[in-house]
Design an enzyme around this catalytic site. Structure first.
Site, PDB file in Angstrom:
ATOM      1  N   ASP A  34       0.877  -1.184   0.000  1.00 29.86           N
ATOM      2  CA  ASP A  34       0.000   0.000   0.000  1.00 29.86           C
ATOM      3  C   ASP A  34       0.910   1.228   0.000  1.00 29.86           C
ATOM      4  O   ASP A  34       2.120   1.106   0.207  1.00 29.86           O
ATOM      5  CB  ASP A  34      -0.872  -0.019   1.276  1.00 29.86           C
ATOM      6  CG  ASP A  34      -1.740   1.234   1.413  1.00 29.86           C
ATOM      7  OD1 ASP A  34      -2.456   1.575   0.453  1.00 29.86           O
ATOM      8  OD2 ASP A  34      -1.684   1.895   2.472  1.00 29.86           O
ATOM      9  N   SER A  35       0.307   2.399  -0.194  1.00 30.15           N
ATOM     10  CA  SER A  35       1.088   3.633  -0.112  1.00 30.15           C
ATOM     11  C   SER A  35       1.646   3.825   1.302  1.00 30.15           C
ATOM     12  O   SER A  35       2.595   4.585   1.479  1.00 30.15           O
ATOM     13  CB  SER A  35       0.196   4.828  -0.458  1.00 30.15           C
ATOM     14  OG  SER A  35      -0.877   4.899   0.455  1.00 30.15           O
ATOM     15  N   CYS A  97      -4.400  -1.349  -1.936  1.00 31.44           N
ATOM     16  CA  CYS A  97      -4.607   0.107  -2.056  1.00 31.44           C
ATOM     17  C   CYS A  97      -5.520   0.335  -3.253  1.00 31.44           C
ATOM     18  O   CYS A  97      -5.201  -0.104  -4.372  1.00 31.44           O
ATOM     19  CB  CYS A  97      -3.245   0.762  -2.273  1.00 31.44           C
ATOM     20  SG  CYS A  97      -3.313   2.527  -2.634  1.00 31.44           S
ATOM     21  N   GLU A 176      -2.067   8.560   8.099  1.00 31.01           N
ATOM     22  CA  GLU A 176      -0.646   8.237   7.949  1.00 31.01           C
ATOM     23  C   GLU A 176       0.186   8.955   9.018  1.00 31.01           C
ATOM     24  O   GLU A 176       1.139   8.410   9.559  1.00 31.01           O
ATOM     25  CB  GLU A 176      -0.251   8.688   6.542  1.00 31.01           C
ATOM     26  CG  GLU A 176       0.856   7.980   5.860  1.00 31.01           C
ATOM     27  CD  GLU A 176       0.733   6.480   5.759  1.00 31.01           C
ATOM     28  OE1 GLU A 176       1.697   5.866   6.208  1.00 31.01           O
ATOM     29  OE2 GLU A 176      -0.265   5.911   5.285  1.00 31.01           O
ATOM     30  N   CYS A 208     -11.078   3.190   0.593  1.00 31.41           N
ATOM     31  CA  CYS A 208      -9.644   3.462   0.763  1.00 31.41           C
ATOM     32  C   CYS A 208      -9.242   2.599   1.940  1.00 31.41           C
ATOM     33  O   CYS A 208      -9.924   2.609   2.976  1.00 31.41           O
ATOM     34  CB  CYS A 208      -9.408   4.944   1.062  1.00 31.41           C
ATOM     35  SG  CYS A 208      -7.723   5.307   1.600  1.00 31.41           S
ATOM     36  N   HIS A 210      -7.084   2.847   4.107  1.00 35.35           N
ATOM     37  CA  HIS A 210      -6.756   3.557   5.350  1.00 35.35           C
ATOM     38  C   HIS A 210      -8.006   3.741   6.237  1.00 35.35           C
ATOM     39  O   HIS A 210      -7.892   3.816   7.459  1.00 35.35           O
ATOM     40  CB  HIS A 210      -6.208   4.957   5.046  1.00 35.35           C
ATOM     41  CG  HIS A 210      -4.766   4.988   4.626  1.00 35.35           C
ATOM     42  ND1 HIS A 210      -4.329   4.480   3.439  1.00 35.35           N
ATOM     43  CD2 HIS A 210      -3.668   5.474   5.251  1.00 35.35           C
ATOM     44  CE1 HIS A 210      -3.013   4.666   3.335  1.00 35.35           C
ATOM     45  NE2 HIS A 210      -2.592   5.269   4.421  1.00 35.35           N
TER      46      HIS A 210
HETATM   47  N1  DGL Z   1      -4.828   3.092   1.000  1.00 36.97           N
HETATM   48  C1  DGL Z   1      -4.891   3.908  -0.187  1.00 36.97           C
HETATM   49  C2  DGL Z   1      -6.179   3.596  -0.944  1.00 36.97           C
HETATM   50  O1  DGL Z   1      -6.789   2.549  -0.659  1.00 36.97           O
HETATM   51  C3  DGL Z   1      -4.596   5.261   0.272  1.00 36.97           C
HETATM   52  C4  DGL Z   1      -4.594   6.391  -0.518  1.00 36.97           C
HETATM   53  C5  DGL Z   1      -3.418   7.272  -0.680  1.00 36.97           C
HETATM   54  O2  DGL Z   1      -2.279   6.867  -0.495  1.00 36.97           O
HETATM   55  O3  DGL Z   1      -3.710   8.403  -1.072  1.00 36.97           O
HETATM   56  O4  DGL Z   1      -6.593   4.298  -1.833  1.00 36.97           O
END
Ligand code: DGL
Length: 285
Positions: A34-35, A97, A176, A208, A210
């Site tokens: 993931d990011s 993600c 984050e 998302c 997160h």
């Molecule tokens: N977890 C990412 C998603 O599901 C996060 C978004 C991001 O990094 O902007 O979209």
């Protein structure tokens, strides 16, 4: 993939002969990325569903959030990460993600045809199925809201349903940075939840990875009559269906790596994700 190193050995006649030294064979693992910390919500479900599988998680914290980045940059980061996970022995990659999935999964599948990929997708279909009033909302990054994949999902699964699409810029970044509760989180969430309340929906899709970590606050702001949809368990189920028992280990391994700060990751691993004493390793990528 195992790297080979060329070296020389001395044969029985005292001659130097070239030889290859094989790096140790790593057990096949499921690579998850993931990011940043969001994909831990998927990792948690994967670990629940496949407790004996080796899992390697990469959080690209140094480049989070992906949402505001151009698609080409997100694709480039995903390629770097998948290359690394393949070197770590990943045979299945879970793109945990939504933003990375919408931008990059087709490119990743084309570049690594021997790897299996499972992506996450906004839960429009389960959201529509769960709604009693035919009015739902989707919370996601702006990139996910604008994506062609989202349009396709709405065309296929939401005909005749009112869908309020709510982009939430800044929210993944706040999570984050460690805003998992308290005023920083409620300040970030309130404008989005106000708009969703005004849309008069009965079901809200968390699109998302997160957002499940702040589901309690979202629920409080939206009211307890609203149903929240998280697809992490369904993603884990899909991953399990392509991961055979033969690839499971007697001693499960969980490796977690971060390209940036480890603070929120460590906290979520302990507090929310339910993993005990998992070390987070630094990853330069
Ligand atoms: N977890 C990412 C998603 O599901 C996060 C978004 C991001 O990094 O902007 O979209």
């Amino acid at each position: 993939m195992n790297r080979t190193e060329m070296t020389t050995l001395t044969d029985l006649n005292g001659r130097q002969v070239p030889s290859a030294v094989l790096a140790p064979v790593l057990p096949p693992c499921i690579g998850v990325f993931d990011s940043g910390v969001g994909g831990l919500s998927v990792l948690r479900e994967l670990h629940r569903r496949l407790p004996t599988a080796a899992l390697t998680y990469v959080g690209d914290v140094a480049h989070a959030p992906y949402g505001p980045r151009p698609a080409s940059e997100v694709v480039a980061r995903c390629e770097r990460i998948v290359g690394h996970l393949a070197d770590q022995g990943a045979a299945l990659i879970v793109v945990a993600c939504n933003t990375a999935t919408v931008h990059a999964i087709e490119t990743l599948r084309a570049r690594w045809p021997a790897l299996r990929f499972v992506g996450v997708e906004p839960g429009v279909k389960p959201g529509v199925a769960r709604s009693r009033t035919g009015r739902i909302a989707v919370m996601a990054t702006s990139a996910t809201v604008r994506s062609a994949r989202m349009r396709r999902l709405l065309e296929h699964h939401a005909q005749g349903v009112h869908v309020h699409l709510q982009p939430c810029p800044g929210l993944a970044d706040a999570i984050e940075q460690g805003a998992l509760d308290g005023t920083v989180l409620s300040t970030a969430l309130t404008p989005y939840c106000d708009r969703i309340r005004a849309a008069n929906v009965d079901t809200v899709v968390l699109a998302c990875t997160h957002y499940p970590f702040v589901a309690a606050e979202i629920q409080r702001l939206l009211g307890y009559g609203v149903v929240l949809i998280d697809t992490a368990a369904a993603v884990a189920e899909q991953a399990a269906s392509v991961w055979t028992d033969a690839q499971s280990l007697a001693t499960p391994q969980l490796r977690v790596q971060s390209t940036g700060s480890m603070h929120t990751m460590q906290r979520l691993l302990l507090e929310c994700a339910g993993f005990e004493a998992v070390q987070v390793d630094a990853l330069a990528l």
